[in-house]
Design a protein around this motif. Structure first.
Motif, mmCIF file in Angstrom:
data_model
loop_
_atom_site.group_PDB
_atom_site.id
_atom_site.type_symbol
_atom_site.label_atom_id
_atom_site.label_comp_id
_atom_site.label_asym_id
_atom_site.label_seq_id
_atom_site.Cartn_x
_atom_site.Cartn_y
_atom_site.Cartn_z
ATOM 1 N N PRO A 19 0.844 -1.198 0.000
ATOM 2 C CA PRO A 19 0.000 0.000 0.000
ATOM 3 C C PRO A 19 0.879 1.248 0.000
ATOM 4 O O PRO A 19 2.028 1.204 0.445
ATOM 5 C CB PRO A 19 -0.785 -0.113 1.316
ATOM 6 N N SER A 20 0.356 2.332 -0.466
ATOM 7 C CA SER A 20 1.103 3.584 -0.529
ATOM 8 C C SER A 20 1.715 3.923 0.830
ATOM 9 O O SER A 20 1.045 3.868 1.863
ATOM 10 C CB SER A 20 0.165 4.712 -0.966
ATOM 11 N N GLY A 21 2.998 4.248 0.827
ATOM 12 C CA GLY A 21 3.688 4.631 2.051
ATOM 13 C C GLY A 21 4.171 3.474 2.900
ATOM 14 O O GLY A 21 4.743 3.684 3.967
ATOM 15 N N PRO A 35 2.674 -3.689 8.456
ATOM 16 C CA PRO A 35 2.755 -2.915 9.698
ATOM 17 C C PRO A 35 3.799 -1.803 9.614
ATOM 18 O O PRO A 35 4.636 -1.774 8.704
ATOM 19 C CB PRO A 35 3.172 -3.966 10.728
ATOM 20 N N ASP A 36 3.741 -0.908 10.588
ATOM 21 C CA ASP A 36 4.786 0.100 10.725
ATOM 22 C C ASP A 36 6.066 -0.606 11.172
ATOM 23 O O ASP A 36 6.013 -1.558 11.955
ATOM 24 C CB ASP A 36 4.405 1.137 11.780
#
Length: 71
Positions: A19-21, A35-36
């Motif tokens: 996903p974007s980012g 996940p981050d």
């Protein structure tokens, strides 16, 4: 092939898109998640130590990348 192998192959073959980012992928209970990154993964000092250790193990004398800087 198991779920982990199929997922890894899908990532390598770009069948799964982040996903974007998002740049960090994890397989949780058979599902691909984005996940981050952890605080440890974002720590520049840890990154530098890991790079230096890896360079030493690979036989790169100065630990600065061994000519891989452009990649």
């Amino acid at each position: 092939m198991d779920v982990a192998g199929r997922t890894l192959a899908g990532l390598a073959l770009r069948r799964h898109r982040a996903p974007s980012g998002r740049v960090y992928a994890a397989l949780r209970r058979g599902a691909l998640t984005w996940p981050d990154p952890s605080e440890l993964a974002l720590d520049d000092d840890v990154m530098a130590r890991l790079w230096a250790d890896s360079a030493r193990l690979a036989g790169v004398p100065d630990g600065t990348g061994g000519g891989l800087e452009g990649y």
